[in-house]
Design a protein around this motif. Structure first.
Motif, mmCIF file in Angstrom:
data_model
loop_
_atom_site.group_PDB
_atom_site.id
_atom_site.type_symbol
_atom_site.label_atom_id
_atom_site.label_comp_id
_atom_site.label_asym_id
_atom_site.label_seq_id
_atom_site.Cartn_x
_atom_site.Cartn_y
_atom_site.Cartn_z
ATOM 1 N N GLY A 189 0.839 -1.203 0.000
ATOM 2 C CA GLY A 189 0.000 0.000 0.000
ATOM 3 C C GLY A 189 0.869 1.245 0.000
ATOM 4 N N PRO A 190 1.125 1.784 -1.200
ATOM 5 C CA PRO A 190 1.965 2.981 -1.246
ATOM 6 C C PRO A 190 1.235 4.176 -0.634
ATOM 7 N N GLY A 191 1.980 5.020 0.041
ATOM 8 C CA GLY A 191 1.427 6.299 0.483
ATOM 9 C C GLY A 191 1.399 7.248 -0.702
ATOM 10 N N TYR A 192 1.707 8.502 -0.474
ATOM 11 C CA TYR A 192 1.681 9.478 -1.561
ATOM 12 C C TYR A 192 3.059 9.583 -2.198
ATOM 13 N N PHE A 193 3.104 9.220 -3.474
ATOM 14 C CA PHE A 193 4.357 9.165 -4.216
ATOM 15 C C PHE A 193 4.371 10.195 -5.340
ATOM 16 N N ALA A 194 5.536 10.687 -5.622
ATOM 17 C CA ALA A 194 5.697 11.632 -6.726
ATOM 18 C C ALA A 194 5.739 10.856 -8.039
ATOM 19 N N THR A 195 4.577 10.697 -8.676
ATOM 20 C CA THR A 195 4.495 10.013 -9.973
ATOM 21 C C THR A 195 3.656 10.886 -10.914
ATOM 22 N N GLU A 196 3.521 10.417 -12.160
ATOM 23 C CA GLU A 196 2.662 11.104 -13.137
ATOM 24 C C GLU A 196 1.234 11.222 -12.609
ATOM 25 N N GLN A 197 0.780 10.124 -11.963
ATOM 26 C CA GLN A 197 -0.614 10.080 -11.508
ATOM 27 C C GLN A 197 -0.924 11.196 -10.499
ATOM 28 N N THR A 198 0.053 11.531 -9.667
ATOM 29 C CA THR A 198 -0.199 12.553 -8.646
ATOM 30 C C THR A 198 0.265 13.949 -9.086
ATOM 31 N N LYS A 199 0.764 14.045 -10.320
ATOM 32 C CA LYS A 199 1.294 15.327 -10.809
ATOM 33 C C LYS A 199 0.279 16.469 -10.649
ATOM 34 N N PRO A 200 -0.988 16.229 -11.061
ATOM 35 C CA PRO A 200 -1.946 17.347 -10.975
ATOM 36 C C PRO A 200 -2.163 17.873 -9.557
ATOM 37 N N ILE A 201 -1.931 17.045 -8.541
ATOM 38 C CA ILE A 201 -2.188 17.500 -7.163
ATOM 39 C C ILE A 201 -0.884 17.814 -6.422
ATOM 40 N N ARG A 202 0.230 17.771 -7.156
ATOM 41 C CA ARG A 202 1.527 18.005 -6.511
ATOM 42 C C ARG A 202 2.105 19.371 -6.840
ATOM 43 N N ASP A 204 3.175 23.127 -7.103
ATOM 44 C CA ASP A 204 3.429 24.130 -6.060
ATOM 45 C C ASP A 204 2.224 25.029 -5.882
ATOM 46 N N GLY A 205 1.873 25.286 -4.654
ATOM 47 C CA GLY A 205 0.748 26.178 -4.410
ATOM 48 C C GLY A 205 -0.571 25.439 -4.351
ATOM 49 N N HIS A 206 -0.638 24.197 -4.885
ATOM 50 C CA HIS A 206 -1.868 23.390 -4.780
ATOM 51 C C HIS A 206 -2.030 23.029 -3.304
ATOM 52 N N PRO A 207 -3.207 23.310 -2.714
ATOM 53 C CA PRO A 207 -3.344 23.060 -1.279
ATOM 54 C C PRO A 207 -3.042 21.606 -0.905
ATOM 55 N N PHE A 208 -3.263 20.692 -1.866
ATOM 56 C CA PHE A 208 -3.052 19.274 -1.563
ATOM 57 C C PHE A 208 -1.577 18.954 -1.328
ATOM 58 N N ASN A 209 -0.727 19.684 -2.020
ATOM 59 C CA ASN A 209 0.711 19.463 -1.887
ATOM 60 C C ASN A 209 1.149 19.688 -0.429
ATOM 61 N N ASP A 210 0.766 20.855 0.132
ATOM 62 C CA ASP A 210 1.123 21.157 1.532
ATOM 63 C C ASP A 210 0.430 20.190 2.478
ATOM 64 N N PHE A 211 -0.820 19.863 2.136
ATOM 65 C CA PHE A 211 -1.588 18.958 2.991
ATOM 66 C C PHE A 211 -0.861 17.622 3.139
ATOM 67 N N ILE A 212 -0.416 17.058 2.029
ATOM 68 C CA ILE A 212 0.225 15.736 2.075
ATOM 69 C C ILE A 212 1.535 15.798 2.862
ATOM 70 N N ILE A 213 2.293 16.857 2.645
ATOM 71 C CA ILE A 213 3.563 16.964 3.359
ATOM 72 C C ILE A 213 3.314 17.093 4.867
ATOM 73 N N SER A 214 2.275 17.842 5.259
ATOM 74 C CA SER A 214 2.030 17.973 6.703
ATOM 75 C C SER A 214 1.319 16.743 7.274
ATOM 76 N N ARG A 215 0.638 15.984 6.412
ATOM 77 C CA ARG A 215 -0.099 14.798 6.872
ATOM 78 C C ARG A 215 0.813 13.567 6.984
ATOM 79 N N THR A 216 1.987 13.645 6.352
ATOM 80 C CA THR A 216 2.924 12.507 6.324
ATOM 81 C C THR A 216 4.008 12.722 7.379
ATOM 82 N N PRO A 217 4.090 11.839 8.405
ATOM 83 C CA PRO A 217 5.125 12.020 9.417
ATOM 84 C C PRO A 217 6.531 12.186 8.831
ATOM 85 N N ALA A 218 6.829 11.488 7.729
ATOM 86 C CA ALA A 218 8.156 11.641 7.112
ATOM 87 C C ALA A 218 8.290 12.993 6.405
#
Ligand code: GCO
Length: 263
Positions: A189-202, A204-218
Motif C-alpha cells: 500500500g503505497p502512500g503518496y508518491f511523486a508520480t505522473e498520476q499525482t502530478k496534478p495534485i503536486r 506548487d501552491g496546490h493546497p493538496f501538496n502542503d496537505f500531504i507533506i504535513s499529513r505525512t510524518p516523514a
C-alpha cells in the motif's frame, strides 16, 4: 553480501502497467536484484519497447508484452505466451491502475465502472490465470498494489477507494484460498508518491501538496524507488510465511491522525 533469503536471481516477474510510474520503479528494483522482468502495458507498443530498452540499458533482463488486463481472453493468451517464451511466472505484481478524481454526485456510472474494472477486476483476472501455474508448481508470489485508499476515504476518489478497498480484501481472499499451495499473496500500500498520476495534485501552491507533506510524518512525498525493498521482500523466500498482509509504505500516514496546521 545480501542474505540468500532475499535472492530472486533468475525469477520471472510479470508486472502489469509497468511502462512508467510505480510499476517501472518496481521493475527496476526486482530487475536489479536479478529477476527477469516482463513489462506490460496496453496503451502503445512504443511505450513498452521504450520501457524494455530503459531496463536493458541498466543491465536488466527484460521483455515486453502488450495486453489488456481487463480482457480475460487476452490475458489467457498472453500468460500462455509468456510462460512458453520466457518461462513460468514466479512473481506477479498487479500494479496496473487508474484514478478519476470526480465527486460522487457528478460521477457517471460508466466512469465508476471503468475504475473498478481496471483497479479491481483486472487483478482478479490476471491472478486467476497466473495462479493456476503457481499452484501446480507449488510456488509463487502475488503482490497486489493497494493504496492509502484501501483504508481511508478522500473526497473525489470514491471509485478508486472502492476498488482499492476491494483489492485489499481480494488479497486476503486469495491468500485464504491459495496459501496452502505455497503461493504467497500480499499487498503493498503505497502512500503518496511523486508520480505522473499525482502530478496534478503536486504542483506548487496546490493546497493538496502542503496537505500531504504535513499529513505525512516523514514530511515528504515518497520517491518511487522507496517501493523496491518491499517488492523484493514480498517476492523472495524471506516472506514465505507472510500471507494476506498489506505492507504500507507510506512515511507513516496510517500511523497518525495528523496534526493541527500550527504544529
Ligand atoms: C489521490 C491520489 C491517490 C494516491 C495513492 C495513495 O488523488 O488521492 O492520487 O491515487 O496517489 O493511491 O495511496
Amino acid at each position: 553480501m545480501a542474505h540468500s533469503l532475499f535472492d530472486i536471481n533468475g525469477k520471472v516477474a510479470l508486472i502489469t502497467g509497468s511502462t512508467h510510474g510505480l510499476g517501472m520503479a518496481m521493475a527496476k528494483g526486482l530487475g536489479e536484484a536479478g529477476a527477469t522482468i516482463v513489462v506490460n502495458g496496453n496503451s502503445s507498443q512504443q511505450k513498452i519497447d521504450d520501457a524494455v530498452k530503459e531496463l536493458q540499458s541498466q543491465g536488466i533482463n527484460a521483455v515486453g508484452y502488450k495486453f489488456n488486463v481487463t480482457d480475460e481472453q487476452e490475458v489467457i493468451e498472453a500468460v500462455q505466451k509468456i510462460q512458453s517464451e520466457v518461462g513460468p511466472i514466479d512473481i506477479l505484481i498487479n500494479n496496473a491502475g487508474i484514478i478519476k478524481r470526480i465527486p460522487l454526485l457528478d460521477m457517471d456510472v460508466a466512469d465508476f465502472k471503468e475504475v473498478i474494472d481496471i483497479d479491481l477486476v483486472s487483478p482478479f483476472i490476471v491472478s486467476k490465470h497466473v495462479a493456476r501455474g503457481m499452484i501446480e508448481r507449488r510456488q509463487g508470489k502475488i503482490i497486489n498494489i493497494c493504496s492509502m485508499m484501501s483504508e481511508l476515504g478522500r473526497s473525489t476518489v470514491g471509485a478508486y477507494a472502492a476498488a482499492k478497498g476491494g483489492l485489499k480484501m481480494l488479497t486476503k481472499n486469495m491468500a485464504t484460498e491459495w496459501a496452502k499451495y505455497n503461493v504467497q499473496i500480499n499487498g503493498i500500500g503505497p502512500g503518496y508518491f511523486a508520480t505522473e498520476q499525482t502530478k496534478p495534485i503536486r504542483v506548487d501552491g496546490h493546497p493538496f501538496n502542503d496537505f500531504i507533506i504535513s499529513r505525512t510524518p516523514a514530511a515528504k512525498w515518497g520517491d518511487a524507488g522507496d517501493l523496491a525493498g518491499a517488492a523484493i521482500f514480498l517476492s523472495s523466500k524471506a516472506s514465505d510465511f507472510v500471507n494476506g498482509h498489506i505492507l504500507y509504505v507510506d512515511g507513516g500516514i496510517l500511523a497518525t491522525i495528523g496534526k493541527p496546521s500550527n504544529e
